[in-house]
Design an enzyme around this catalytic site. Structure first.
Site, PDB file in Angstrom:
ATOM      1  N   GLU A 168      59.640  12.551 -18.355  1.00 48.83           N
ATOM      2  CA  GLU A 168      59.258  13.935 -18.141  1.00 48.83           C
ATOM      3  C   GLU A 168      59.959  14.756 -19.227  1.00 48.83           C
ATOM      4  O   GLU A 168      61.192  14.744 -19.307  1.00 48.83           O
ATOM      5  CB  GLU A 168      59.772  14.323 -16.749  1.00 48.83           C
ATOM      6  N   ASP A 182      66.154  25.352 -12.043  1.00 53.43           N
ATOM      7  CA  ASP A 182      67.166  24.538 -12.706  1.00 53.43           C
ATOM      8  C   ASP A 182      68.579  25.060 -12.501  1.00 53.43           C
ATOM      9  O   ASP A 182      68.826  26.263 -12.540  1.00 53.43           O
ATOM     10  CB  ASP A 182      66.862  24.441 -14.201  1.00 53.43           C
ATOM     11  N   TYR A 225      55.721  14.752  -6.301  1.00 55.57           N
ATOM     12  CA  TYR A 225      57.115  15.024  -6.602  1.00 55.57           C
ATOM     13  C   TYR A 225      57.752  15.519  -5.306  1.00 55.57           C
ATOM     14  O   TYR A 225      57.512  16.644  -4.879  1.00 55.57           O
ATOM     15  CB  TYR A 225      57.184  16.094  -7.690  1.00 55.57           C
TER      16      TYR A 225
END
Ligand code: PLP
Lengths: 397, 261
Positions: free
Chosen positions: B47, B58, B170
């Site tokens: 990825e 993040d 995911y």
């Protein structure tokens, strides 16, 4: 166009859009929380007991209704009839308390124990810390490191009120990054934490909910100005960072077709004036970005307007031509800050001084008109910063 | 018809292999060597992060790598331009934020990915309800739209996510942003099990899978893992070779119970 055409003060559509703008662009983790909040707000807003409770805190704690003040000296000088809506006189010194009281009551109603807030100038942070102290909630405020420095007084106020203040070192270290960090905190603590956003920004339902909580400004002003002048004003003007004080006062006049609506952006953070539609902080709205879509840093003398985005309803009002969004420079703002202080004995917040700066520039084209201006906050928090800029070695202006 | 990444993942799963997808921040110095090192040491796909100014999903490590890349002048196109030259056999996905798709337009962004030879894309700030324009553009350009499922999702939401997902699902490992944790959150295996019960799409756990042991633990339930912060930290601290060593270590851990012939 999915928004109800009969009234511009209608709620957004089911996807949270005002025209093409808004929506809910959040990580999957936050979707159920946004849905839960939407349901809780809709239910509370329709509940007379919630509204009565909110009204009581406004009257007996914040000091509402805020008054209108006619600026005879400055008005005569500029050749207009200038009337201020005095949100600076609210408890904690700005309009931010209107939204926070509403959200804190809602958080309690939802059974949340903690609130987390973003802040730029610190006014929303102080208001959040205040409401948390009043209602027995824990409060954590994220503030960009640049703003922690230029608004040191507000940082200490928040701490006095019992809140934790976290300085944000990422990105441009201003409001945009404080919102990012508050959202990250929310992602990690979504179960027990209420995210208390400070403006009409973010994922649905925030832009709508915050507007509703701020609409008390416009509702009061509509009645007050009719009583004072016997007519509608020609122009309603307010500064625009995220856009909550402007939406608050606009909402009272948006369905009055003769009233011109003006939202004043800082030249260094003109999302509508200089941005294009983009997605950040959960919303699709005008955004200052580079040619690839990287969000640009805003650069404004006023921490509260140092934001590259804007609430989606403003993008919508601009898109359909219902409101105008000019911008003013830092130098014009400094001159305006001084002018209102000297002529009327009212020291405005630097944010609010943007609206005055626009009027100083445009007044020659508006002779004889009645201007209703939202004075969103008082300037106490900005005095130290302005002393650095304006005072000579002897401390004289 | 499933795309390349999904086809390969299903075949590998059928053969008893657990899937390993490292994340590498595109544009960070040494990133190309890091991707090659991943491929050479047992990754099943990589990825590639396209750095964005405001990465809300993040934590500090990937934020820092993204910011360093942006300050060095990296752009979405400069990352994509390097992809054909990576010359690896495994499929490559990109991970980025929706504004970098919205700005050029989903159609153009998908075309850019296709031209670069990218197989799939992950957009962590694009939830199901807002995903139509992207999924349509991706489909038109043969890009697999990987969807995320979160631990907060109610039961009725998971089948809708699964139905839309391409490539793999995911499965977000915890409540929080990317970053290393001392132990695997129970939400990681809980959600993977909930997903496995309702779909035959490959289910990979990402966010908070921080070392080889945790990868092993997660793959007892899930079909594979995505590891980001632990890769990027090594890239930043000790360079691409150490990323390769680490991928080999994780590979060995998740293969531990696999009988290969
Ligand atoms: C006094 C004052 N006015 C205006 C603003 C800008 O916010 P908004 O555009 O949401 O009213 C702020 C934000 O900190 C503020 O403190």
């Amino acid at each position: 166009m999915s928004t109800n055409p009969e009234t511009l003060s209608a709620p957004p559509d089911a996807t949270g859009r005002f025209g093409d703008f808004g929506g809910r662009f959040v990580p999957e983790t936050l979707v159920p929380a946004c849905q839960e909040l939407e349901a809780a707000f809709t239910e509370a807003w329709a509940d007379p007991s919630f509204r009565a409770e909110l009204d009581e805190v406004h009257r007996l704690y914040s000091g509402r209704p805020s008054i209108l003040s006619e600026c005879k000296n400055l008005g005569a000088r500029l050749g207009v009839r200038l009337i201020l809506k005095r949100e600076d006189l609210n408890h904690t010194g700005s309009h931010k308390i209107n939204n926070v009281i509403g959200q804190a009551l809602l958080a309690k109603r939802m059974g949340k124990k903690r609130i987390v807030a973003d802040t730029g100038a610190g006014q929303h942070g102080v208001a959040s810390a205040t409401a948390a102290a009043l209602m027995g909630l824990e409060c954590k405020v994220y503030m960009g490191a640049v703003d922690v420095e230029r608004q040191a007084l507000n940082v200490f106020r928040m701490k006095l009120l019992g809140s934790e203040v976290e300085s944000v070192e990422s990105g441009s270290r201003t409001l945009k990054d404080a919102v990012n960090e508050a959202m990250r905190h929310w992602v990690a603590n979504v179960g027990d934490t209420y995210f208390c956003l400070g403006s009409v920004v973010g994922p649905h339902p925030y832009p709508y909910m915050v507007r509703q909580f701020q609409s008390i400004i416009g509702d009061e002003a509509h009645t007050q100005i009719s009583d004072l002048t016997g007519a509608m004003p020609d122009v309603v003007v307010a500064c625009v960072g995220g856009g909550s004080n402007a939406m608050g006062i606009f909402s009272g006049f948006v369905d009055e077709p003769t009233v011109r609506l003006v939202g004043v952006e800082p030249a260094g953070g003109a999302a509508i004036g200089k941005g294009v539609p983009g997605v950040v902080h959960g919303m699709l709205s005008n955004l200052m970005q580079d040619e690839y879509g990287q969000v640009q840093e805003a650069l404004s003398i006023s921490a509260g307007l140092d934001y590259p985005g804007v609430g989606p309803e403003h993008s919508y009002l601009a898109d359909i031509g219902r409101a105008d969004y000019p911008n003013v420079t830092d130098d014009e703002v400094i001159a305006a800050f001084r002018l209102l202080s000297e002529t009327e004995g009212i020291i405005p917040a630097l944010e609010s001084a943007h609206a005055i700066a626009w009027l100083m520039r445009e007044a020659p084209n508006m002779q004889g008109q009645t201007v209703l201006m939202n004075l969103s906050g008082r300037g106490d928090k900005d005095v130290a910063q302005m002393m650095d800029i304006l005072a000579d070695a002897d401390g004289n202006v | 018809m499933p795309g390349r990444l999904e086809t390969e993942f299903r075949a590998k799963r059928a053969a008893g292999r657990k899937l390993l997808v490292p994340y590498i921040t595109g544009g960070y110095p040494g990133w190309q060597e890091a991707v090659r090192a991943c491929a050479a040491n047992g990754a099943d796909a990589v990825e590639i992060g396209i750095p964005f100014s405001d990465p809300v999903m993040d934590g500090p490590v990937i934020q820092q790598a993204s910011q360093a890349a942006l300050e060095a002048g990296v752009t979405p196109q400069s990352v994509l331009d390097e992809v054909p030259g990576l010359d690896v056999e495994i499929p490559l996905a990109v991970m980025t934020y929706y504004n970098l798709v919205h700005h050029p337009g989903p159609e153009r962004f998908a075309a850019n990915l296709q031209r670069a030879g990218i197989a799939a894309a992950i957009l962590p700030d694009l939830p199901l309800e807002e995903s139509d324009p992207w999924c349509e553009a991706a489909a038109a350009h043969g890009i697999e739209a990987i969807m995320l499922a979160a631990p907060t999702a109610p039961d009725e939401r998971l089948p809708r996510v699964a139905e839309r997902a391409q490539g793999f699902i995911y499965s977000v490992g915890l409540l929080g942003v990317t970053g290393e944790r001392t132990s695997l959150a129970h939400t990681a295996t809980d959600l993977a099990a909930r997903l496995k019960a309702i779909t035959d799409m490959p289910v990979l756990v990402g966010v908070g899978v921080s070392n080889a042991e945790q990868a092993y633990e997660a793959t007892r339930v899930a079909d594979g893992v995505i590891q980001g912060a632990s890769m990027v930290r090594r890239l930043m601290e000790t360079g691409p070779d150490s990323v390769g060593d680490y991928v080999a270590e994780v590979r060995a851990a998740i293969d531990r119970d696999t009988v290969t012939g």
